[in-house]
Design an enzyme around this catalytic site. Sequence first.
Site, PDB file in Angstrom:
ATOM      1  N   ASN A 206       0.764  -1.184  -0.007  1.00 28.76           N
ATOM      2  CA  ASN A 206      -0.009  -0.069  -0.071  1.00 28.76           C
ATOM      3  C   ASN A 206       0.720   1.246  -0.044  1.00 28.76           C
ATOM      4  O   ASN A 206       2.193   1.205   0.119  1.00 28.76           O
ATOM      5  CB  ASN A 206      -1.103   0.194   1.275  1.00 28.76           C
ATOM      6  CG  ASN A 206      -0.217  -0.355   2.629  1.00 28.76           C
ATOM      7  OD1 ASN A 206       0.679   0.828   2.828  1.00 28.76           O
ATOM      8  ND2 ASN A 206      -0.305  -1.170   3.169  1.00 28.76           N
ATOM      9  N   PRO A 305      -3.509 -11.870  10.180  1.00 24.32           N
ATOM     10  CA  PRO A 305      -3.960 -11.900  11.697  1.00 24.32           C
ATOM     11  C   PRO A 305      -4.115 -10.264  11.747  1.00 24.32           C
ATOM     12  O   PRO A 305      -3.469  -9.302  11.283  1.00 24.32           O
ATOM     13  CB  PRO A 305      -2.860 -12.488  12.298  1.00 24.32           C
ATOM     14  CG  PRO A 305      -1.843 -12.430  11.449  1.00 24.32           C
ATOM     15  CD  PRO A 305      -2.199 -12.442  10.126  1.00 24.32           C
ATOM     16  N   LYS A 341     -13.799   0.574  15.291  1.00 27.33           N
ATOM     17  CA  LYS A 341     -12.704   0.040  15.261  1.00 27.33           C
ATOM     18  C   LYS A 341     -11.959   0.067  16.853  1.00 27.33           C
ATOM     19  O   LYS A 341     -11.743  -1.069  17.247  1.00 27.33           O
ATOM     20  CB  LYS A 341     -11.621   0.849  14.366  1.00 27.33           C
ATOM     21  CG  LYS A 341     -10.784  -0.024  13.440  1.00 27.33           C
ATOM     22  CD  LYS A 341     -10.043   0.742  12.363  1.00 27.33           C
ATOM     23  CE  LYS A 341     -10.778   0.682  11.081  1.00 27.33           C
ATOM     24  NZ  LYS A 341      -9.996   1.076  10.063  1.00 27.33           N
ATOM     25  N   LYS A 345     -11.340  -3.713  18.401  1.00 28.02           N
ATOM     26  CA  LYS A 345      -9.762  -3.788  18.678  1.00 28.02           C
ATOM     27  C   LYS A 345      -9.719  -3.759  20.111  1.00 28.02           C
ATOM     28  O   LYS A 345      -8.664  -4.607  20.675  1.00 28.02           O
ATOM     29  CB  LYS A 345      -9.062  -2.929  18.018  1.00 28.02           C
ATOM     30  CG  LYS A 345      -9.285  -3.230  16.405  1.00 28.02           C
ATOM     31  CD  LYS A 345      -8.310  -2.973  15.613  1.00 28.02           C
ATOM     32  CE  LYS A 345      -8.544  -2.839  13.900  1.00 28.02           C
ATOM     33  NZ  LYS A 345      -7.669  -3.253  13.114  1.00 28.02           N
TER      34      LYS A 345
HETATM   35  N1  CTP Z   1      -3.936  -3.488  12.052  1.00 30.44           N
HETATM   36  C1  CTP Z   1      -3.253  -4.449  12.585  1.00 30.44           C
HETATM   37  N2  CTP Z   1      -3.479  -5.602  11.794  1.00 30.44           N
HETATM   38  C2  CTP Z   1      -4.249  -5.782  10.790  1.00 30.44           C
HETATM   39  C3  CTP Z   1      -4.928  -4.548  10.342  1.00 30.44           C
HETATM   40  C4  CTP Z   1      -4.553  -3.400  11.088  1.00 30.44           C
HETATM   41  O1  CTP Z   1      -2.573  -4.544  13.432  1.00 30.44           O
HETATM   42  N3  CTP Z   1      -4.324  -6.918  10.054  1.00 30.44           N
HETATM   43  C5  CTP Z   1      -4.037  -2.338  12.679  1.00 30.44           C
HETATM   44  C6  CTP Z   1      -3.203  -0.883  12.290  1.00 30.44           C
HETATM   45  O2  CTP Z   1      -1.884  -0.910  12.360  1.00 30.44           O
HETATM   46  C7  CTP Z   1      -4.007   0.158  12.803  1.00 30.44           C
HETATM   47  C8  CTP Z   1      -5.312  -0.578  13.042  1.00 30.44           C
HETATM   48  O3  CTP Z   1      -5.301  -1.901  13.117  1.00 30.44           O
HETATM   49  O4  CTP Z   1      -3.527   0.660  13.919  1.00 30.44           O
HETATM   50  C9  CTP Z   1      -6.539  -0.089  12.039  1.00 30.44           C
HETATM   51  O5  CTP Z   1      -6.097  -0.264  10.810  1.00 30.44           O
HETATM   52  P1  CTP Z   1      -6.808   0.051   9.569  1.00 30.44           P
HETATM   53  O6  CTP Z   1      -6.204  -0.514   8.299  1.00 30.44           O
HETATM   54  O7  CTP Z   1      -7.338   1.588   9.669  1.00 30.44           O
HETATM   55  O8  CTP Z   1      -8.245  -0.979   9.753  1.00 30.44           O
HETATM   56  P2  CTP Z   1      -8.620  -2.342   9.364  1.00 30.44           P
HETATM   57  O9  CTP Z   1      -8.521  -3.027  11.027  1.00 30.44           O
HETATM   58  O10 CTP Z   1      -7.527  -2.946   8.614  1.00 30.44           O
HETATM   59  O11 CTP Z   1      -9.922  -2.401   8.896  1.00 30.44           O
HETATM   60  P3  CTP Z   1     -10.407  -1.657   7.564  1.00 30.44           P
HETATM   61  O12 CTP Z   1      -9.209  -1.789   6.704  1.00 30.44           O
HETATM   62  O13 CTP Z   1     -11.662  -2.478   7.371  1.00 30.44           O
HETATM   63  O14 CTP Z   1     -11.003  -0.370   7.739  1.00 30.44           O
END
Ligand code: CTP
Length: 405
Positions: A206, A305, A341, A345
């Site tokens: 990304n 994960p 979120k 979490k």
């Molecule tokens: N994160 C993580 N592990 C993942 C995905 C996300 O630890 N597999 C953490 C990121 O580092 C951040 C938070 O979760 O601190 C939110 O990440 P974000 O990409 O905004 O959200 P997602 O949980 O991936 O959900 P979505 O993509 O559906 O918005």
Amino acid sequence: MDSRRIVIAVTGGIAAYKIPELVRALTSAGHICRCVLTREATQFVSPLVLETLSQHPAGDDLFDSNSGEIDHIAVADWADLVVVAPATANTLAKMNHGITDDLVTAVVLATKAKLLVAPAMNVNMWSHPATEANVAALHSRGVLMVGPEAGELACGWEGEGRMSSPADIAEACHRALTAQSLTGQVVLVTAGGTSEPIDAVRSVTNRSSGKMGFAIAGEASRRGANVILVAGETVLATPPCVQRIDVQSALEMHEVVMRELPNTHVVVKTAAVADFRPARAEPRKIKKEDLAPNEGIRIELVPNPDILADVCAKVAATSGRQVVVGFAAESHDVIPAAQRKLARKGCDFIVANDVSRTDAGFNVDENAVTFVWPGGQIEELALLPKHQVASEILDRVEKKLGERT
Ligand code: CTP
């Protein structure tokens, strides 16, 4: 950081020619600088250059009180920090023994401000027992030191004795001026995007640059924390005094974070972790010649994960004392999505940002974030440089740490 008053005391070494760059670095960071020189230093750098860059008088005369501008006591009292750069062997010796026969040593003896020295000299002078004893004595009196570094010396010798770069001295000044509020804390920061292999040369990744996480790691280290930076794809240089562990995939990041977690006090999850990875990473490059003409390929993606969720679950199941900060990168419906979120979490708070903005977030030097707290409270910050956002985040982390002790 806040604007502070820094006296740059220049002594007679060849490295004095680099001091205009130090003045530039410190004034661009918002500090107010005044330069004082020894007579010998004026052989290597012109007071006029320093005066022009610092926009303050710069001189070498201990007794010039005509203008009232260069008075060693006034300058010594004015300073929040005095940095001696370059600091010659002679000046270090005089500083140790309290000799004040020039403007620099007079300011240094008179000031109550913090002192930082950036030694520069021939390798044999640096390793001489007399210099070693002077340095040890200054160190024991709380004088801070940056460098010297090893390398080619202007005198033709190789070895330790080169003055640190102006950028490193400027960083040491920032550290000296920062309250050591995170001393004794281990802060783990994840930064950058993960990269999920498709084959030997291709991956799914990304646009995260890692800048926000690196800024947090740098600021935590300035505040005295031991910082572990788990970095995904990024071209950024490691901030000073930070332990960096490079990873590629989300699985690798998960493994490193879970391994380090028991030894940490704070976890800041800035990384843009890929939510999915190819089910199979081909060990060799996928070749078009192995496919039929115009044949496409399908890549099956399986979930990664959720590292943040696993960290929060582990913290809740063990001490419950670590402070965990999550980020939320949202393109729409930012606050409600971040609130969901946070609930999902279970971290202490979430730093939400709108990645659809072009002036903030991914790949730029500024960020506009909103803190989202359990219980519905939100705090919106203006568009700020990422190092200031880092400070705001760590101020809140420190408050949380304080509540837990
Ligand atoms: N994160 C993580 N592990 C993942 C995905 C996300 O630890 N597999 C953490 C990121 O580092 C951040 C938070 O979760 O601190 C939110 O990440 P974000 O990409 O905004 O959200 P997602 O949980 O991936 O959900 P979505 O993509 O559906 O918005």
